[in-house]
Design an enzyme around this catalytic site. Structure first.
Site, PDB file in Angstrom:
ATOM      1  N   GLU A 184       0.801  -1.222   0.000  1.00 43.31           N
ATOM      2  CA  GLU A 184       0.000   0.000   0.000  1.00 43.31           C
ATOM      3  C   GLU A 184       0.844   1.288   0.000  1.00 43.31           C
ATOM      4  O   GLU A 184       0.761   2.106   0.928  1.00 43.31           O
ATOM      5  CB  GLU A 184      -0.984  -0.023   1.171  1.00 43.31           C
ATOM      6  CG  GLU A 184      -1.980  -1.168   1.042  1.00 43.31           C
ATOM      7  CD  GLU A 184      -3.080  -1.181   2.091  1.00 43.31           C
ATOM      8  OE1 GLU A 184      -3.079  -0.309   2.994  1.00 43.31           O
ATOM      9  OE2 GLU A 184      -3.943  -2.068   2.013  1.00 43.31           O
ATOM     10  N   GLU A 231      -5.326  -8.444  -0.583  1.00 40.50           N
ATOM     11  CA  GLU A 231      -6.074  -8.246   0.657  1.00 40.50           C
ATOM     12  C   GLU A 231      -7.502  -7.895   0.283  1.00 40.50           C
ATOM     13  O   GLU A 231      -7.740  -7.103  -0.633  1.00 40.50           O
ATOM     14  CB  GLU A 231      -5.518  -7.095   1.509  1.00 40.50           C
ATOM     15  CG  GLU A 231      -4.187  -7.351   2.184  1.00 40.50           C
ATOM     16  CD  GLU A 231      -3.773  -6.168   3.067  1.00 40.50           C
ATOM     17  OE1 GLU A 231      -4.669  -5.416   3.539  1.00 40.50           O
ATOM     18  OE2 GLU A 231      -2.568  -5.984   3.262  1.00 40.50           O
TER      19      GLU A 231
END
Length: 529
Positions: free
Chosen positions: A188, A305
Site C-alpha cells: 500500500e 487483501e
C-alpha cells in the site's frame, strides 16, 4: 450460556427447522427457488477462491498457536499460498551491517517460517516489507510492531539484499520451487502510513527490486503496487511501468467493503459497512477492465487483501453476516481475478498490539483460541464444491458436480445491515444481531442419475455455526475458561444440520428449507453404492 443440554436442544431444533413444514393455518411462505440442470455445465470450477489467504506478519508465524491454526485451515480448507507483512522486519533478523558498513545477512528465522509453510503445503506469496532499520534512511514506522516505512539509505544495498534472498532461496528450495512463488513489492504505497513518500519513490523501489529478483531468477513472478485506494495510484503505476519497462508479471491490489477509509493503525477508526453488493467485487472487475484496455491485459491480477473492513476492530468480522458477505464477493469476483486473498486466516494478529478479549472484531477466520467463525465455515463450504460448474438460475448460488456423480449446491442470502445513524460497525455489530425470516428456499436439480444419494445439508447463520452470538450470550467475558472454549467450539463444528438418504427418480431432486436473512446453505448429494 450454552450448556450441553442447550447444545443438544439447539441441534435438534435446527434439524426440526430444516425438516418441518408450515402449519396448515399459516399463510404460504414466500419461496425462492434455485434451479439447476446438471447437464448444463459451464466448465471447470475455478481454483481462485482458495488460492491465497492472508496473515498478519511473519514473526507471528513462528508461534506454535499460529502454526496450529494454519494446520486446521490447511486440513479443512487447503489454500495454495499465504501472504503476510514484515518478512524483512528487524524481528526477523534478516539484515545487519558490520562496523565498516558491509551488509550481513541472516535467513534463519525466514527459513524456519518458510519451511513450516511448505511442510503444510502452502507456498509463500512473498510481500517484500518492511525496511530493515540498518538499511533505512529514516525512522518512520507503522503499527505496534513498528514496521519501518523509510526509503533505503542505499539502493545498491537494497538490491543486494534482494539478490541475496533469491540466491539463498534457490539454494534451499531450488529454482523450480521458488519460481512458483509470487513476489510483491511493498504494501500500500498509496497510504501514507505505509509509504510516507512520493509515489515516484515507489516506482524507483519497484524497479530496483524487480530487476534484482529477475537477475537471480528468470522465471520468478514479480508484481505490485499493492495499492488500496481506487483507482488513481494503480493507474499511475500501470502507466509508469508501460513507459518505463521493468519486470512485471502481475498487478496486486486491495479492496475492503466499507464506506470510507483505508488504514486503522491504532484500532480506533470507526467503520460502516457499504451495503452495495458490488462494493468489493465491482472494484475488482473494474481493475481488470483497466488492465484489459492496455498493454497489461495479459498480466495476472491478484487482490492480495480483501474483507468487509480494513480494521481488526470491526465486529462484523465475527458475526454470521460475514459468511454471506464472503459468498457475495467470491462468486461475483472469481471470473475477473487470478486470486483474492482473504485478510486473514487468524486473529493472532498484532497490528494494534496483543488483543485483550477473545472476540474483538479481528480479521481472522479463527479467533485467538482457534474457535471457528462463520467466515471459516464459508471457506469450508467453498472447499466442498465440485470440479465442474453447473448453470443455475440464481446469481446467489453456486452449483457444481464431481466426477464421482456427486452434486453440490451453495445458496445464500446477502442482506447487508447498515448500522443506524450515529453508530458504527464497532458499536452496532458488537451486539447480538437477530435475523429476519425470508420465507423458504427450494433447491431443484434435474437430469441427475437415478438412485440413492446421501444428502448432507450444512448451514451458516444466526445461531448456526455462530460462536459470536453464543459468546455475547455468555456475557462477553474478557477471558475464556476451558469450559467456555469447549462450549463455543461445540456451537461451531460445521457439522451438517441434516444427513440422510434420498432416492432420485426421473432425474429430479427437490428440497425446501426455511430461509433467513444472511443464511448460507450447502447441499451435498453423494451417490450411495
Amino acid at each position: 450460556m450454552y450448556t450441553c443440554r442447550g447444545l443438544l436442544a439447539l441441534a435438534f431444533s435446527t434439524i426440526a427447522m430444516v425438516l418441518s413444514t408450515a402449519p396448515v393455518s399459516a399463510a404460504p411462505a414466500a419461496v425462492r427457488t434455485v434451479k439447476a440442470d446438471v447437464s448444463h455445465t459451464l466448465g471447470p470450477h475455478s481454483d481462485v477462491p482458495l488460492k491465497v489467504v492472508g496473515a498478519g506478519r511473519a514473526a507471528e508465524g513462528l508461534r506454535a498457536d499460529w502454526q496450529g491454526q494454519l494446520d486446521t485451515v490447511q486440513d479443512e480448507i487447503g489454500f495454495k499460498y499465504l501472504r503476510m507483512h514484515g518478512i524483512l522486519n528487524d524481528e526477523m533478523a534478516v539484515y545487519d551491517e558490520d562496523k565498516q558498513g558491509n551488509p550481513i545477512y541472516n535467513f534463519q528465522y525466514v527459513d524456519a517460517l518458510y519451511d513450516a509453510l511448505l511442510e503444510k503445503k502452502i507456498r509463500p506469496f512473498v510481500e517484500l516489507t518492511f525496511m530493515p532499520s540498518k538499511l533505512a534512511d529514516g525512522t518512520t514506522t507503522v503499527f505496534w510492531w513498528k514496521g519501518n516505512t523509510s526509503l533505503p539509505k542505499d539502493y545498491a544495498k537494497w538490491a543486494g539484499l534482494m539478490r541475496a534472498l533469491m540466491v539463498h532461496w534457490k539454494e534451499r528450495y531450488g529454482e523450480a520451487e521458488i519460481s512458483k512463488w509470487y513476489y510483491e513489492v511493498w504494501n500500500e504505497p498509496d497510504i501514507r502510513g505505509f509509504w510516507p513518500h512520493p509515489l515516484e519513490d515507489y516506482f524507483k523501489l519497484y524497479k530496483t527490486t524487480s530487476e534484482a529478483i529477475r537477475a537471480e531468477c528468470a522465471k520468478c513472478r514479480i508484481g505490485g503496487p499493492a495499492t488500496a485506494v481506487p483507482y488513481a495510484s494503480e493507474q499511475a503505476f500501470e502507466k509508469w511501468i508501460i513507459e518505463n519497462p521493468a519486470p512485471i508479471d502481475f498487478i496486486a491490489l486491495h479492496a475492503y467493503g466499507v464506506e470510507q477509509g483505508f488504514l486503522d493503525e491504532d484500532g480506533t477508526a470507526g467503520t460502516i459497512i457499504d451495503p452495495d453488493p458490488e462494493r468489493v467485487a465491482g472494484r475488482m472487475r473494474h481493475s481488470r477492465e483497466l488492465m484489459d484496455a492496455g498493454p497489461l491485459r495479459d498480466k495476472e491480477l491478484h487482490f492480495t487483501e480483501w474483507s468487509s473492513s480494513y480494521t481488526p476492530t470491526d465486529y462484523m468480522h465475527d458475526q454470521y453476516h460475514q459468511a454471506s458477505f464472503i459468498m457475495n464477493v467470491v462468486k461475483r469476483a472469481t471470473p475477473d481475478v487470478d486470486s483474492l486473498s482473504y485478510w486473514t486466516f487468524t486473529d493472532i494478529f498484532e497490528e494494534n498490539g496483543p488483543r485483550f478479549t477473545p472476540f474483538h472484531g479481528g480479521f481472522g477466520m479463527l479467533n485467538l483460541q482457534g474457535i471457528k467463525k462463520p467466515s471459516f465455515h464459508a471457506f469450508r463450504f467453498l472447499k466442498r464444491l465440485g470440479d465442474t460448474d453447473v448453470e443455475s438460475n440464481d446469481a446467489a448460488s453456486w452449483v457444481t458436480k464431481s466426477k464421482d456423480g456427486s452434486v453440490q449446491a451453495l445458496v445464500w442470502d446477502y442482506s447487508p445491515v447498515v448500522p443506524p445513524k450515529g453508530q458504527t460497525d464497532q458499536v452496532f455489530y458488537k451486539k447480538e444481531q437477530p435475523t429476519t425470516d425470508k420465507g423458504n428456499l427450494a433447491l431443484e436439480i434435474t437430469d441427475m442419475t437415478n438412485g440413492t444419494y446421501r444428502l448432507d445439508i450444512y448451514q451458516i447463520g444466526y445461531k448456526q455455526n455462530d460462536p459470536y452470538t453464543a459468546y455475547v450470550e455468555m456475557g462477553s467475558p474478557n477471558q475464556l475458561t476451558r469450559t467456555q472454549v469447549t462450549e463455543l467450539n461445540a456451537v461451531s463444528t460445521g457439522a451438517p444440520v441434516f444427513t440422510g438418504n434420498v432416492t432420485i427418480a426421473n432425474g429430479q431432486f427437490r428440497r425446501e428449507v426455511p430461509l433467513r436473512a444472511n443464511d448460507v446453505y450447502e447441499f451435498v448429494l453423494t451417490p450411495v453404492e
